[in-house]
Enzyme design. Structure first.
Site, short mmCIF file in Angstrom:
data_model
loop_
_atom_site.label_atom_id
_atom_site.label_comp_id
_atom_site.label_asym_id
_atom_site.label_seq_id
_atom_site.Cartn_x
_atom_site.Cartn_y
_atom_site.Cartn_z
N GLU A 23 -84.10 87.65 -51.47
CA GLU A 23 -84.45 88.05 -52.84
C GLU A 23 -85.95 88.26 -52.98
O GLU A 23 -86.51 88.17 -54.07
CB GLU A 23 -83.94 87.02 -53.86
CG GLU A 23 -84.67 85.69 -53.89
CD GLU A 23 -84.08 84.63 -52.98
OE1 GLU A 23 -83.53 85.00 -51.92
OE2 GLU A 23 -84.21 83.44 -53.30
N ASP A 54 -90.60 87.49 -55.95
CA ASP A 54 -89.40 86.71 -55.65
C ASP A 54 -88.60 86.52 -56.94
O ASP A 54 -89.17 86.21 -57.99
CB ASP A 54 -89.80 85.34 -55.07
CG ASP A 54 -88.60 84.56 -54.58
OD1 ASP A 54 -88.23 84.72 -53.40
OD2 ASP A 54 -88.04 83.79 -55.39
N ILE A 55 -87.30 86.74 -56.85
CA ILE A 55 -86.45 86.56 -58.03
C ILE A 55 -86.27 85.06 -58.27
O ILE A 55 -85.90 84.32 -57.35
CB ILE A 55 -85.08 87.24 -57.85
CG1 ILE A 55 -85.28 88.74 -57.57
CG2 ILE A 55 -84.21 87.05 -59.08
CD1 ILE A 55 -84.00 89.50 -57.27
#
Lengths: 254, 58
Positions: A170, A126-127
């Site tokens: 994301e 996950d960003i």
């Protein structure tokens, strides 16, 4: 690999029908359309061509216009099919696989790993602070960031069997068949470092650049192992990475 | 602009669309004259490769 094969029906050594059968029985060539060309007008010969898997049949003497139109029609159908397949299974923005592909294909990979008694790794990525990134720099920059991160993940993975899926906005998930725990941990950290090294500015992050957090799980799947279960377990470790300060990887071997 | 699981993207599609001129055809025929005829007709729209020996195609 050709997009189309045109075969003479009668050839010395290996006749067209036998060659067609061989092409159609090979997984890597089975999708290639085949057109037969022959001087024979026997219905039985034509039947043999269709039964062998021919896409079309052209009798001699060859009429140039007919040949061109038939070849164009077959190739355009093939191109449409290939594009539809890509659109069905890939994420339009990043070009990595989508969730539909995950649900269709990953269970098969798990079964293979189970049968071969191999390790199977799942990494959830996950960003970090991506909402802040989008709010600060806008969605156009957000899209560029997603593409760069997806490309970076793909570049770290060198084997064709490794799969990257855009799981959500994301979030990405990486599937690593036949990968021992050390390899899975190494790759997950390598992805984290490679994204950091992209040096994409993010003023909403403590690091001032775009980073990712990851959670992984490595298991020896059985016939009862489900994809969703592994994703959920990897997601728990992703959550731990997030709560522990982000820009890190946590995982477990079960 | 398309929707991706509640996320809106403004970037152009990442799909590469292959065109007819990118395609290639393999002609397998032991007669050189047929190869020439087929090759000259199809060469106008696609890339053409020829083989005389069907064993080579395998």
């Amino acid at each position: 690999m050709p997009d189309l094969i045109i075969l003479d029906l009668n050839m010395p050594n290996l006749d067209g029908i036998t060659l067609c059968n061989q092409i159609k029985s090979n997984l890597t060539t089975a999708h290639i359309p085949i057109i037969f060309i022959t001087a024979s007008v026997l219905p039985s010969d034509q039947d043999r061509c269709w039964e062998a898997g021919a896409a079309d049949f052209i009798a001699k003497p060859i009429v140039a216009s007919t040949l061109l139109h038939r070849v164009k029609n077959i190739l355009q159908s093939k191109l449409r099919f290939e594009l539809l397949t890509e659109q069905t299974f890939k994420d339009q923005l990043t070009g990595v696989f989508n969730r539909h592909y995950l649900m269709s294909e990953v269970p098969t990979l798990l079964k293979v790993s189970s049968r071969e008694k191999q390790f199977f790794g799942v990494v959830m990525i996950d960003i970090d602070f991506f909402k802040g990134f989008n709010d600060t720099y806008g969605h156009v920059e957000g899209d560029k960031c997603l593409k760069m991160v997806a490309k970076t993940i793909q570049n770290v993975l060198k084997r064709p069997q490794d799969i990257v899926v855009r799981y959500g906005g994301e979030e990405f998930v990486v599937f690593l068949p036949n990968t021992p725990p050390s390899g899975c941990k190494h790759l997950a950290n390598k992805i984290k470092d490679a994204v950091f090294d992209l040096n994409i500015k993010n003023s909403t992050s403590g690091h001032q650049v775009v980073t990712i957090s990851g959670g992984y799980i490595v298991t020896s799947p059985t016939a009862d192992t489900h994809t969703e279960e592994l994703i959920n377990q990897a997601d728990e470790f992703l959550f731990k990475s997030k709560t522990n300060g982000r820009n890190q990887i946590q995982g477990v071997v079960i | 602009m398309t929707q991706q699981k509640g996320y809106t993207t403004f970037e152009a599609s990442n799909f590469e669309s292959k065109t007819l001129s990118d395609c290639s055809v393999l002609i397998v025929d032991d007669e050189q004259s047929t190869q020439l005829v087929l090759g000259s007709i199809l060469g106008e729209i696609i890339q053409v490769h020829c083989l005389s020996d069907s064993m080579q195609a395998v």
